[in-house]
Design a protein around this motif. Structure first.
Motif, PDB file in Angstrom:
ATOM      1  N   LYS A  48       3.252   8.270   4.804  1.00  0.00           N
ATOM      2  CA  LYS A  48       3.849   7.198   3.521  1.00  0.00           C
ATOM      3  C   LYS A  48       5.699   5.929   3.718  1.00  0.00           C
ATOM      4  CE  LYS A  48       1.586  10.151   0.234  1.00  0.00           C
ATOM      5  NZ  LYS A  48       1.501  11.148  -1.338  1.00  0.00           N
ATOM      6  N   VAL A  49       5.590   5.566   2.828  1.00  0.00           N
ATOM      7  CA  VAL A  49       6.857   4.595   3.044  1.00  0.00           C
ATOM      8  C   VAL A  49       7.936   6.004   3.378  1.00  0.00           C
ATOM      9  CG1 VAL A  49       8.714   3.500   1.727  1.00  0.00           C
ATOM     10  CG2 VAL A  49       6.896   3.093   1.788  1.00  0.00           C
ATOM     11  N   ASN A  50       9.196   5.913   3.653  1.00  0.00           N
ATOM     12  CA  ASN A  50      10.284   7.252   3.758  1.00  0.00           C
ATOM     13  C   ASN A  50       9.622   8.238   5.581  1.00  0.00           C
ATOM     14  OD1 ASN A  50      12.081   5.810   2.526  1.00  0.00           O
ATOM     15  ND2 ASN A  50      11.315   6.417   0.749  1.00  0.00           N
ATOM     16  N   GLU A 108       7.648   0.010   4.661  1.00  0.00           N
ATOM     17  CA  GLU A 108       7.049  -0.899   3.840  1.00  0.00           C
ATOM     18  C   GLU A 108       5.474  -1.130   4.215  1.00  0.00           C
ATOM     19  OE1 GLU A 108       6.560  -4.903   2.198  1.00  0.00           O
ATOM     20  OE2 GLU A 108       8.518  -4.815   3.019  1.00  0.00           O
ATOM     21  N   ILE A 109       4.636  -0.618   3.955  1.00  0.00           N
ATOM     22  CA  ILE A 109       3.394  -0.826   3.655  1.00  0.00           C
ATOM     23  C   ILE A 109       2.217  -1.614   3.580  1.00  0.00           C
ATOM     24  CG2 ILE A 109       0.895   0.968   3.901  1.00  0.00           C
ATOM     25  CD1 ILE A 109       3.075   3.036   3.902  1.00  0.00           C
ATOM     26  N   LYS A 166       1.019  -1.071  -0.183  1.00  0.00           N
ATOM     27  CA  LYS A 166      -0.290   0.019  -0.435  1.00  0.00           C
ATOM     28  C   LYS A 166       0.935   1.232   0.337  1.00  0.00           C
ATOM     29  CE  LYS A 166      -4.020  -0.061   2.599  1.00  0.00           C
ATOM     30  NZ  LYS A 166      -4.681   0.070   3.220  1.00  0.00           N
ATOM     31  N   GLU A 167       0.314   2.148  -0.313  1.00  0.00           N
ATOM     32  CA  GLU A 167       1.527   3.820  -0.915  1.00  0.00           C
ATOM     33  C   GLU A 167       1.122   4.175   0.603  1.00  0.00           C
ATOM     34  OE1 GLU A 167       0.018   5.756  -3.399  1.00  0.00           O
ATOM     35  OE2 GLU A 167       1.027   4.646  -4.999  1.00  0.00           O
ATOM     36  N   LYS A 168      -0.193   4.468   1.392  1.00  0.00           N
ATOM     37  CA  LYS A 168      -0.457   4.604   2.879  1.00  0.00           C
ATOM     38  C   LYS A 168      -1.003   4.139   3.619  1.00  0.00           C
ATOM     39  CE  LYS A 168      -2.508   9.548   0.788  1.00  0.00           C
ATOM     40  NZ  LYS A 168      -2.884  10.820   0.839  1.00  0.00           N
ATOM     41  N   ASP A 205      -0.218  -3.660   8.382  1.00  0.00           N
ATOM     42  CA  ASP A 205       0.985  -3.580   8.873  1.00  0.00           C
ATOM     43  C   ASP A 205       2.994  -3.088   8.117  1.00  0.00           C
ATOM     44  OD1 ASP A 205       0.702  -6.123  10.450  1.00  0.00           O
ATOM     45  OD2 ASP A 205       0.428  -7.318   8.205  1.00  0.00           O
ATOM     46  N   ILE A 206       2.621  -2.760   9.199  1.00  0.00           N
ATOM     47  CA  ILE A 206       3.675  -1.810   8.581  1.00  0.00           C
ATOM     48  C   ILE A 206       5.481  -2.030   9.329  1.00  0.00           C
ATOM     49  CG2 ILE A 206       2.774   0.332   8.520  1.00  0.00           C
ATOM     50  CD1 ILE A 206       3.397   1.410  11.151  1.00  0.00           C
TER      51      ILE A 206
END
Length: 440
Positions: free
Chosen positions: A199-201, A242-243, A155-157, A163-164
């Motif tokens: 989001k990622v980062n 990562e999402i 996922k993007e958001k 899970d992250i």
């Protein structure tokens, strides 16, 4: 040699052992001869040391040793012959001994186990629980299994339940770890919202205080030891790497076959019925153990008998590797008294109800445990030779034999309580059971 017993009262006795010199003189002379053969004393060849010199140098120590051996052997034999049920070990009574006298006398204090009866009906105040898997719980379990076997989607958001994968850092505290958490793991909605939409980062800086339900989860996420995690209150930075989320598996025949085997479950209703049945079997074990624990508490509270307290406190002072003061021993007695009472009650129940365990029972019980374990890994019909070989290996370990024996006796006691204690049964959901029993 003469052994006599003076019963001070119902819980205390003194054993007196009278020894004549001839009871131990022969053994002393034999040991002295052996010493003479091997003694290395300057000025004498090996084996040629004068007997009088050997006796002067080693005689008294050898006599002490031989007398002590004779006392221990005689005392143990007497206790076995008289079938005395004692607590702790006999304690020698300190007194002056004239080692040159023709006869010697030694006293030993005994703490005697009390005589009492056990009325299992005293345990009927313990409640028997019947734990049911209600519709809410079954539905939650279905959803959990669907997610467990579902498809992983990037996922993007971040959204609720995602899970992250994160990198968590606090340079000052030396914290740096990569791990995966679920948004739902975070304890409060306020803190969860700090991750929602990221989001990622992206980076989130947050306090560790109250971040998770308990310190053990914090230990895992930060990769720190328990002492450091306990009460830790610092700022840490989570960098999202990562999402992902799990797309729930579809409730179809392929899914049912994967879970239970081909054709054994064919509908959602059958799936829920199977989940309910399996859950309630597990709940029954918890309920039985809780009932037994409560029954034991009730028996300890309601089975009255005295213990030789003063003797046991005195015995505890010298029983361990480190000697205790009288105050320390009394504190230790207070801590262990309840456990000792239950050991005596349990022994009485085992004797009165013939619950002794044979080695054949241990083998059969171990065989059953092994077959159950093998079935969990898909080996539903193992050969008897395979099971027998595993049983033999397991029972060659004395620690395993002890553990399995305790487990078997626990099962026997549980069955006895269930059959003979007429307690009331309370039907509850699992959540209500946890709330009522543990206050959570």
């Amino acid at each position: 040699m003469n052994i006599t017993r003076n019963n001070v009262d119902a819980l205390n006795a003194v054993i007196t052992i009278d020894l004549a010199k001839q009871d131990f003189a022969e053994n002393v002379e034999k040991v002295l001869k052996d010493y003479r053969k091997n003694a290395n004393i300057p000025g004498f060849r090996k084996g040629q040391v004068p007997a009088a010199l050997v006796k002067k140098q080693y005689g008294q120590a050898i006599m002490f040793d031989e007398v002590n051996k004779l006392l221990q052997e005689s005392l143990n034999n007497y206790l076995n012959e008289e079938k005395l049920d004692i607590l702790g070990n006999p304690l020698p009574v300190a007194k002056d001994i004239d080692w040159d006298a023709d006869s010697l006398s030694f006293d030993f204090e005994l703490g005697l186990a009390p005589e009492f009866t056990v009325n299992l009906e005293a345990a009927k105040t313990a409640a028997k629980y019947k734990i049911v898997a209600d519709e809410e719980m079954v539905n939650e379990q279905v959803e959990y299994i669907q997610k467990q076997y579902g498809k992983l989607i990037s996922k993007e958001k971040v959204e609720e339940g995602d899970d992250i994968r994160v990198k968590v850092v606090n340079q000052e505290e030396g914290i740096e770890n990569e791990t995966t958490i679920n948004v739902a793991d975070i304890r409060t909605k306020t803190n969860q919202k700090k991750f929602i939409g990221k989001k990622v980062n992206d980076e989130i800086t947050i306090s560790t205080k109250g971040l998770f339900e308990d310190d053990h989860k914090l230990m895992d996420v930060l990769k720190v030891d328990h002492d450091k995690a306990h009460g830790l209150e610092v700022e840490v930075t989570f960098t999202i790497e990562e999402i992902s989320t799990k797309e729930k598996a579809e409730l179809n025949q392929e899914f049912f076959d994967k879970l239970f085997g081909e054709g054994k479950v064919t509908s959602e209703d059958e799936l829920k019925a199977r989940i309910k049945e399996d859950a309630e079997k597990q709940f029954a074990q918890q309920a039985d153990q809780k009932f037994m624990n409560d029954a034991v508490e009730a028996l300890v509270d309601n089975t009255k008998f005295d213990l030789p307290k003063e003797f046991l406190i005195k015995w505890l002072q010298t029983a361990g590797e480190t000697a205790l003061t009288a105050e320390q021993a009394e504190e230790e007695y207070t801590k262990s008294e309840k456990g000792l009472r239950y050991q005596l009650i349990e022994g009485k129940i085992i004797t009165d109800n013939g619950l002794q365990i044979t080695f054949d029972e241990i083998k059969d019980y171990t065989s059953g445990l092994i077959k159950d374990q093998m079935a969990q890994f898909g080996q539903l019909e193992p050969s008897e030779d395979d099971v027998t070989n595993i049983v033999s290996r397991v029972l060659s370990n004395q620690e395993e034999v002890k553990r399995i024996s305790e487990q078997l006796m626990n099962d026997k006691m549980m069955k006895l309580f269930s059959e003979k204690v007429a307690a009331d049964t309370k039907e509850v959901t699992y959540k209500d059971f946890v709330k009522e029993v543990y206050g959570e």
